[in-house]
Write a protein that holds these residues in place. Structure first.
Motif, PDB file in Angstrom:
ATOM      1  N   GLY A  41      -8.095  -5.410   3.369  1.00  0.00           N
ATOM      2  CA  GLY A  41      -7.541  -4.058   3.276  1.00  0.00           C
ATOM      3  C   GLY A  41      -8.218  -3.265   2.176  1.00  0.00           C
ATOM      4  O   GLY A  41      -8.755  -3.819   1.226  1.00  0.00           O
ATOM      5  N   ASP A  42      -8.150  -1.961   2.314  1.00  0.00           N
ATOM      6  CA  ASP A  42      -8.701  -1.066   1.298  1.00  0.00           C
ATOM      7  C   ASP A  42      -7.649   0.003   1.045  1.00  0.00           C
ATOM      8  O   ASP A  42      -7.415   0.815   1.941  1.00  0.00           O
ATOM      9  CB  ASP A  42     -10.005  -0.449   1.834  1.00  0.00           C
ATOM     10  CG  ASP A  42     -10.756   0.328   0.772  1.00  0.00           C
ATOM     11  OD1 ASP A  42     -10.167   0.651  -0.268  1.00  0.00           O
ATOM     12  OD2 ASP A  42     -11.947   0.624   0.999  1.00  0.00           O
ATOM     13  N   PRO A  43      -6.929   0.000  -0.059  1.00  0.00           N
ATOM     14  CA  PRO A  43      -7.216  -0.650  -1.340  1.00  0.00           C
ATOM     15  C   PRO A  43      -6.435  -1.932  -1.665  1.00  0.00           C
ATOM     16  O   PRO A  43      -6.278  -2.250  -2.849  1.00  0.00           O
ATOM     17  CB  PRO A  43      -6.847   0.449  -2.338  1.00  0.00           C
ATOM     18  CG  PRO A  43      -5.669   1.141  -1.709  1.00  0.00           C
ATOM     19  CD  PRO A  43      -5.855   1.009  -0.220  1.00  0.00           C
ATOM     20  N   GLU A  44      -5.996  -2.721  -0.688  1.00  0.00           N
ATOM     21  CA  GLU A  44      -5.339  -3.994  -1.017  1.00  0.00           C
ATOM     22  C   GLU A  44      -6.287  -4.933  -1.770  1.00  0.00           C
ATOM     23  O   GLU A  44      -5.900  -5.614  -2.725  1.00  0.00           O
ATOM     24  CB  GLU A  44      -4.846  -4.692   0.253  1.00  0.00           C
ATOM     25  CG  GLU A  44      -3.577  -4.117   0.861  1.00  0.00           C
ATOM     26  CD  GLU A  44      -3.810  -2.929   1.782  1.00  0.00           C
ATOM     27  OE1 GLU A  44      -4.939  -2.384   1.809  1.00  0.00           O
ATOM     28  OE2 GLU A  44      -2.868  -2.530   2.477  1.00  0.00           O
TER      29      GLU A  44
ATOM     30  N   ARG B  28      -9.934  -7.774   8.864  1.00  0.00           N
ATOM     31  CA  ARG B  28     -10.786  -7.585   7.678  1.00  0.00           C
ATOM     32  C   ARG B  28      -9.881  -7.446   6.468  1.00  0.00           C
ATOM     33  O   ARG B  28      -8.659  -7.405   6.607  1.00  0.00           O
ATOM     34  CB  ARG B  28     -11.554  -6.284   7.857  1.00  0.00           C
ATOM     35  CG  ARG B  28     -10.527  -5.199   8.253  1.00  0.00           C
ATOM     36  CD  ARG B  28     -10.958  -3.795   8.150  1.00  0.00           C
ATOM     37  NE  ARG B  28      -9.898  -2.920   8.642  1.00  0.00           N
ATOM     38  CZ  ARG B  28      -8.920  -2.423   7.893  1.00  0.00           C
ATOM     39  NH1 ARG B  28      -8.836  -2.701   6.613  1.00  0.00           N
ATOM     40  NH2 ARG B  28      -7.986  -1.646   8.424  1.00  0.00           N
TER      41      ARG B  28
ATOM     42  N   LYS C 154       0.475   4.777   1.900  1.00  0.00           N
ATOM     43  CA  LYS C 154      -0.435   5.474   2.814  1.00  0.00           C
ATOM     44  C   LYS C 154      -0.392   7.002   2.714  1.00  0.00           C
ATOM     45  O   LYS C 154      -1.433   7.642   2.745  1.00  0.00           O
ATOM     46  CB  LYS C 154      -0.166   5.037   4.260  1.00  0.00           C
ATOM     47  CG  LYS C 154      -0.596   3.594   4.509  1.00  0.00           C
ATOM     48  CD  LYS C 154      -1.346   3.450   5.822  1.00  0.00           C
ATOM     49  CE  LYS C 154      -1.992   2.073   5.913  1.00  0.00           C
ATOM     50  NZ  LYS C 154      -1.266   1.163   6.788  1.00  0.00           N
TER      51      LYS C 154
ATOM     52  N   PHE D 130      -5.345  -9.706   8.396  1.00  0.00           N
ATOM     53  CA  PHE D 130      -4.505  -8.870   7.540  1.00  0.00           C
ATOM     54  C   PHE D 130      -3.322  -8.433   8.386  1.00  0.00           C
ATOM     55  O   PHE D 130      -3.486  -7.737   9.384  1.00  0.00           O
ATOM     56  CB  PHE D 130      -5.389  -7.720   7.090  1.00  0.00           C
ATOM     57  CG  PHE D 130      -4.747  -6.476   6.520  1.00  0.00           C
ATOM     58  CD1 PHE D 130      -3.409  -6.138   6.682  1.00  0.00           C
ATOM     59  CD2 PHE D 130      -5.537  -5.603   5.794  1.00  0.00           C
ATOM     60  CE1 PHE D 130      -2.873  -4.973   6.160  1.00  0.00           C
ATOM     61  CE2 PHE D 130      -5.019  -4.430   5.261  1.00  0.00           C
ATOM     62  CZ  PHE D 130      -3.681  -4.120   5.457  1.00  0.00           C
TER      63      PHE D 130
ATOM     64  N   GLY E 250      -6.209   6.664   4.082  1.00  0.00           N
ATOM     65  CA  GLY E 250      -6.623   5.257   4.162  1.00  0.00           C
ATOM     66  C   GLY E 250      -5.797   4.370   3.252  1.00  0.00           C
ATOM     67  O   GLY E 250      -5.755   3.159   3.426  1.00  0.00           O
TER      68      GLY E 250
ATOM     69  N   ASN F 213      -5.098  -6.319  11.123  1.00  0.00           N
ATOM     70  CA  ASN F 213      -6.461  -5.895  10.876  1.00  0.00           C
ATOM     71  C   ASN F 213      -7.323  -7.145  10.787  1.00  0.00           C
ATOM     72  O   ASN F 213      -6.846  -8.212  10.400  1.00  0.00           O
ATOM     73  CB  ASN F 213      -6.558  -5.085   9.583  1.00  0.00           C
ATOM     74  CG  ASN F 213      -5.760  -3.791   9.674  1.00  0.00           C
ATOM     75  OD1 ASN F 213      -5.796  -3.112  10.699  1.00  0.00           O
ATOM     76  ND2 ASN F 213      -5.027  -3.462   8.638  1.00  0.00           N
TER      77      ASN F 213
ATOM     78  N   ASP G 280       0.852  -1.190   0.000  1.00  0.00           N
ATOM     79  CA  ASP G 280       0.000   0.000   0.000  1.00  0.00           C
ATOM     80  C   ASP G 280       0.893   1.247   0.000  1.00  0.00           C
ATOM     81  O   ASP G 280       2.098   1.153   0.240  1.00  0.00           O
ATOM     82  CB  ASP G 280      -0.856  -0.031   1.281  1.00  0.00           C
ATOM     83  CG  ASP G 280      -1.984   0.990   1.284  1.00  0.00           C
ATOM     84  OD1 ASP G 280      -2.210   1.655   0.252  1.00  0.00           O
ATOM     85  OD2 ASP G 280      -2.645   1.142   2.334  1.00  0.00           O
TER      86      ASP G 280
HETATM   87  N1  GLY Z   1      -4.936  -0.064   3.345  1.00  0.00           N
HETATM   88  C1  GLY Z   1      -4.784  -0.243   4.722  1.00  0.00           C
HETATM   89  C2  GLY Z   1      -5.970  -0.720   5.444  1.00  0.00           C
HETATM   90  O1  GLY Z   1      -6.944  -1.162   4.865  1.00  0.00           O
HETATM   91  O2  GLY Z   1      -5.937  -0.686   6.667  1.00  0.00           O
END
Ligand code: GLY
Ligand code: AMP
Length: 421
Positions: free
Chosen positions: A289-292, A287, A214, A269, A226, A285, A212
């Motif tokens: 990832g966003d944007p993974e 859940r 950041k 994650f 994010g 995490n 990512d």
């Molecule tokens: N891209 C990092 C996250 O979803 O926490």
């Protein structure tokens, strides 16, 4: 099957897109969704925090399976709420989601089971935190314990910055309750890497790794967001390091959660730093990832529904999960002003043209107004190019980025550049 996805970002658009490819999915719903998701699923206007309304809807609509996207409802026990209502939901329950919801819980777990992470101390009162800090050297990292919309972490390069971060979290309460307790930890130097894994108790099925970006500006300058872009695979990182991360960090963590009576079922994650002493955990995490997700799921060849069902039934170990060996690069197009305040309602053009060129365009913050897509969030779109390697995927992603326009559009121009060097 009738499936309900919870969330409204680019991650959830990608999850819907991936589920939609399964012939097991007869009807797809998303609460609350966004304008892009509305093209492939029926959006239900219920907020992710409204557990009673969500469970009522799920029962009325005979939902067979729920897939929860974001962290906040997981930490608040959304999976427990669906289970209590007799609706199967994929994601960790409240006890297991604490691995993301409390940094102190996560750090203590890793210490107890000897899993590599940065050295740290935790504090509940400002005076002792401040006294400890004054004996440390910089750079140093200050973290609010709880969820703070991705903003609770300060990497301080000067003592002044560190003191300010501490005061803001513990005295000014800028992160609210999340800052009641804090972690002060050692600064880790190296390359970052995200490894997501499907987890069902002790069984861990890793996804392909991603990286990512950041900070908001090129060269990793400016405030954290994010996430401004991702890519997979990571050609500049040895497979041995990836294998070591899975063997020494992710699998032992899943086992530790089982030993603690908090078996994790969902997507785990790991945010990792590859230091000169090997990979170390920055965060977990609970859940995707966003944007993974926007680059990882396009490489998934196995039916996502089969994976989720196997995890729900304790059969994940029997499944062979296949990934394509191509590359994917996601560039986030954000509103001007993001990650601070930003305008909404600006008309977006060129999405269909970018898609016609072969790009995947995942909506994060969009709405539909008078028949046109308009901006409706900080991160607006995740624009994904795919190709045989990073160079080709990256060129295609940026070609698509240049075709899509809205007033004030900002994007980084160096996503995946590291992988080319
Ligand atoms: N891209 C990092 C996250 O979803 O926490
Ligand atoms: P987080 O919100 O926990 O993902 O942290 C945000 C970012 O801060 C991470 O992606 C890292 O770039 C950075 N970070 C967090 N902890 C450390 C650490 N101990 N050393 C260096 N950088 C860190």
């Amino acid at each position: 099957m009738r499936i309900l996805v919870i969330g409204s970002g680019g991650r959830e658009h990608t999850i819907c897109w991936s589920l939609k490819k399964s012939d097991k999915v007869k009807e797809l719903f998303c609460a609350p969704g966004n304008a892009g998701i509305a093209q492939i699923a029926e959006c239900v206007p219920i907020a992710v925090s409204q557990f009673d309304e969500l469970t009522r809807f799920a029962k009325e609509a005979s939902i067979d399976l729920v897939f929860v996207g974001p962290d906040d409802p997981l930490a608040d026990g959304i999976v427990d709420a669906f289970e209590a209502a007799g609706v199967p939901a994929f994601g960790p329950n409240k006890l297991a989601a604490e691995i993301e919801g409390s940094k102190i819980f996560m750090k203590n777990l890793l210490k107890k089971y000897d899993i590599p992470t940065a050295k740290y101390e935790t504090f509940t009162d400002y005076e002792s935190a401040s006294a400890y800090l004054s004996e440390q050297s910089t750079p140093i990292v200050i973290k609010a314990d709880g969820l703070a919309a991705g903003k609770g972490v300060t990497v301080a390069y000067s003592m002044e910055e560190a003191e300010t971060a501490l005061r803001e979290a513990m005295i000014d309460k800028v992160f609210g309750e999340a800052g009641n307790q804090i972690v002060i930890e050692e600064f880790l130097e190296g390359q970052e890497m995200s490894i997501l894994a499907f987890v069902d108790g002790e069984t861990v099925k890793p996804m392909v790794p991603a990286q990512d970006h950041k900070p908001i500006f090129d060269g990793d300058k400016g405030p954290n967001t994010g996430g401004m872009g991702t890519y997979t695979p990571l050609p500049h990182i040895d497979q041995a390091i990836i294998d070591e991360s899975i063997a020494n960090i992710i699998i032992p963590t899943a086992k530790a959660m089982v030993s603690e009576g908090r078996p994790f079922r969902g997507v785990l994650f790991a945010g990792l730093m590859i230091t000169k002493d090997g990979p170390k955990t920055i965060e977990f995490n609970a859940r995707m990832g966003d944007p993974e997700t926007q680059v990882v799921l396009p490489r998934l060849k196995t039916d996502l529904v089969d994976i989720v069902l196997a995890a729900m039934n304790g059969r994940l170990g029997e499944l062979d999960i296949e990934w394509s060996d191509d590359a994917a690069v996601c560039v986030v197009a954000a509103s001007e002003g993001y990650p601070g305040s930003y305008p909404k309602g600006r008309v977006i053009t060129g999405i269909a043209d970018a898609e016609a060129q072969g790009a995947l365009v995942f909506h994060a913050g969009t709405a539909m107004k008078d028949g046109a897509f308009v901006t409706n969030g900080g991160r607006v779109l995740g624009i994904v190019g795919r190709g045989r390697d990073i160079a080709e995927a990256r060129a295609r992603a940026y070609e698509a980025v240049s075709v899509i326009q809205f007033e004030g559009k900002q994007n980084r121009s160096d996503i995946a550049a590291k992988a080319l060097r």
